[in-house]
Design a protein around this motif. Structure first.
Motif, PDB file in Angstrom:
ATOM      1  N   ASP A  29       0.821  -1.223   0.000  1.00  0.00           N
ATOM      2  CA  ASP A  29       0.000   0.000   0.000  1.00  0.00           C
ATOM      3  C   ASP A  29       0.849   1.265   0.000  1.00  0.00           C
ATOM      4  O   ASP A  29       0.565   2.225   0.713  1.00  0.00           O
ATOM      5  N   GLY A  30       1.930   1.255  -0.776  1.00  0.00           N
ATOM      6  CA  GLY A  30       2.750   2.447  -0.926  1.00  0.00           C
ATOM      7  C   GLY A  30       3.805   2.665   0.143  1.00  0.00           C
ATOM      8  O   GLY A  30       4.558   3.626   0.085  1.00  0.00           O
ATOM      9  N   LYS A  31       3.862   1.772   1.156  1.00  0.00           N
ATOM     10  CA  LYS A  31       4.882   1.936   2.205  1.00  0.00           C
ATOM     11  C   LYS A  31       6.274   1.635   1.663  1.00  0.00           C
ATOM     12  O   LYS A  31       7.266   2.108   2.182  1.00  0.00           O
ATOM     13  N   TYR A  32       6.336   0.788   0.630  1.00  0.00           N
ATOM     14  CA  TYR A  32       7.612   0.450   0.000  1.00  0.00           C
ATOM     15  C   TYR A  32       7.559   0.859  -1.462  1.00  0.00           C
ATOM     16  O   TYR A  32       6.585   0.565  -2.147  1.00  0.00           O
ATOM     17  N   LYS A  33       8.593   1.535  -1.922  1.00  0.00           N
ATOM     18  CA  LYS A  33       8.683   1.923  -3.330  1.00  0.00           C
ATOM     19  C   LYS A  33       9.826   1.152  -3.973  1.00  0.00           C
ATOM     20  O   LYS A  33      10.961   1.187  -3.464  1.00  0.00           O
ATOM     21  N   ALA A  34       9.532   0.443  -5.048  1.00  0.00           N
ATOM     22  CA  ALA A  34      10.554  -0.322  -5.761  1.00  0.00           C
ATOM     23  C   ALA A  34      11.609   0.636  -6.314  1.00  0.00           C
ATOM     24  O   ALA A  34      11.273   1.641  -6.924  1.00  0.00           O
ATOM     25  N   THR A  35      12.876   0.329  -6.053  1.00  0.00           N
ATOM     26  CA  THR A  35      13.972   1.157  -6.566  1.00  0.00           C
ATOM     27  C   THR A  35      15.039   0.260  -7.184  1.00  0.00           C
ATOM     28  O   THR A  35      15.071  -0.944  -6.935  1.00  0.00           O
ATOM     29  N   LYS A  36      15.910   0.885  -7.954  1.00  0.00           N
ATOM     30  CA  LYS A  36      17.015   0.139  -8.576  1.00  0.00           C
ATOM     31  C   LYS A  36      18.038  -0.328  -7.538  1.00  0.00           C
ATOM     32  O   LYS A  36      18.808  -1.245  -7.779  1.00  0.00           O
ATOM     33  N   SER A  37      18.048   0.312  -6.374  1.00  0.00           N
ATOM     34  CA  SER A  37      19.041  -0.033  -5.354  1.00  0.00           C
ATOM     35  C   SER A  37      18.554  -1.101  -4.371  1.00  0.00           C
ATOM     36  O   SER A  37      19.238  -1.406  -3.396  1.00  0.00           O
ATOM     37  N   ALA A  38      17.379  -1.666  -4.606  1.00  0.00           N
ATOM     38  CA  ALA A  38      16.828  -2.688  -3.710  1.00  0.00           C
ATOM     39  C   ALA A  38      17.718  -3.934  -3.694  1.00  0.00           C
ATOM     40  O   ALA A  38      18.346  -4.271  -4.692  1.00  0.00           O
ATOM     41  N   VAL A  39      17.787  -4.579  -2.538  1.00  0.00           N
ATOM     42  CA  VAL A  39      18.531  -5.834  -2.427  1.00  0.00           C
ATOM     43  C   VAL A  39      17.708  -6.858  -1.663  1.00  0.00           C
ATOM     44  O   VAL A  39      16.916  -6.514  -0.791  1.00  0.00           O
ATOM     45  N   LEU A  40      17.915  -8.117  -2.016  1.00  0.00           N
ATOM     46  CA  LEU A  40      17.329  -9.230  -1.272  1.00  0.00           C
ATOM     47  C   LEU A  40      18.456  -9.870  -0.476  1.00  0.00           C
ATOM     48  O   LEU A  40      19.535 -10.131  -1.012  1.00  0.00           O
ATOM     49  N   CYS A  41      18.193 -10.105   0.801  1.00  0.00           N
ATOM     50  CA  CYS A  41      19.215 -10.746   1.628  1.00  0.00           C
ATOM     51  C   CYS A  41      18.583 -11.824   2.492  1.00  0.00           C
ATOM     52  O   CYS A  41      17.363 -11.896   2.627  1.00  0.00           O
ATOM     53  N   ASP A  42      19.429 -12.647   3.068  1.00  0.00           N
ATOM     54  CA  ASP A  42      18.990 -13.668   4.002  1.00  0.00           C
ATOM     55  C   ASP A  42      18.553 -12.938   5.277  1.00  0.00           C
ATOM     56  O   ASP A  42      19.318 -12.142   5.830  1.00  0.00           O
ATOM     57  N   ALA A  43      17.330 -13.191   5.727  1.00  0.00           N
ATOM     58  CA  ALA A  43      16.785 -12.444   6.865  1.00  0.00           C
ATOM     59  C   ALA A  43      17.502 -12.780   8.169  1.00  0.00           C
ATOM     60  O   ALA A  43      17.548 -11.963   9.082  1.00  0.00           O
ATOM     61  N   THR A  44      18.093 -13.957   8.261  1.00  0.00           N
ATOM     62  CA  THR A  44      18.763 -14.366   9.488  1.00  0.00           C
ATOM     63  C   THR A  44      20.189 -13.844   9.558  1.00  0.00           C
ATOM     64  O   THR A  44      20.589 -13.216  10.537  1.00  0.00           O
ATOM     65  N   SER A  45      20.953 -14.073   8.494  1.00  0.00           N
ATOM     66  CA  SER A  45      22.376 -13.710   8.514  1.00  0.00           C
ATOM     67  C   SER A  45      22.640 -12.301   7.988  1.00  0.00           C
ATOM     68  O   SER A  45      23.674 -11.710   8.275  1.00  0.00           O
ATOM     69  N   GLY A  46      21.718 -11.771   7.177  1.00  0.00           N
ATOM     70  CA  GLY A  46      21.919 -10.458   6.581  1.00  0.00           C
ATOM     71  C   GLY A  46      22.784 -10.488   5.328  1.00  0.00           C
ATOM     72  O   GLY A  46      23.070  -9.456   4.745  1.00  0.00           O
ATOM     73  N   ILE A  47      23.200 -11.685   4.916  1.00  0.00           N
ATOM     74  CA  ILE A  47      24.046 -11.811   3.723  1.00  0.00           C
ATOM     75  C   ILE A  47      23.224 -11.467   2.484  1.00  0.00           C
ATOM     76  O   ILE A  47      22.131 -11.999   2.272  1.00  0.00           O
ATOM     77  N   ILE A  48      23.754 -10.557   1.669  1.00  0.00           N
ATOM     78  CA  ILE A  48      23.064 -10.123   0.452  1.00  0.00           C
ATOM     79  C   ILE A  48      23.261 -11.171  -0.640  1.00  0.00           C
ATOM     80  O   ILE A  48      24.386 -11.616  -0.880  1.00  0.00           O
TER      81      ILE A  48
END
Length: 87
Positions: free
Chosen positions: A47-66
């Motif tokens: 609902d607009g709280k997050y805006k897709a950007t070119k700098s977005a990254v997906l990481c492991d939620a536990t370790s933080g490793i990208i």
């Protein structure tokens, strides 16, 4: 011909919306492609709280490793129940 299911169900936490979303990821897809699709999807779902950007990254939620965007989902060891974070 492989008969294994070609998708995994993961939980993606979105800090910008303080919510988690269950998403199916295709195992053969490159992470760069998955990142674009997931960014757009969660931008809509939040609902607009997050805006897709070119700098977005997906990481492991536990370790933080990208995750390396040049590798396929399967190569990264992502499996059913994996917890990811989109930032």
């Amino acid at each position: 011909m492989r008969t294994t299911m070609n998708k995994v169900l993961v939980e993606i936490f979105l800090p910008a919306a303080n919510r988690s979303f269950d998403v199916y990821l295709p195992l053969e897809s490159q992470m760069s492609e998955v990142l674009q699709l997931v960014s757009a999807l969660l931008s809509d779902l939040s609902d607009g709280k997050y805006k897709a950007t070119k700098s977005a990254v997906l990481c492991d939620a536990t370790s933080g490793i990208i995750y390396n965007i040049n590798m396929a989902v399967a190569e990264l060891g992502i499996q059913n129940g994996s917890k990811l974070m989109l930032i």
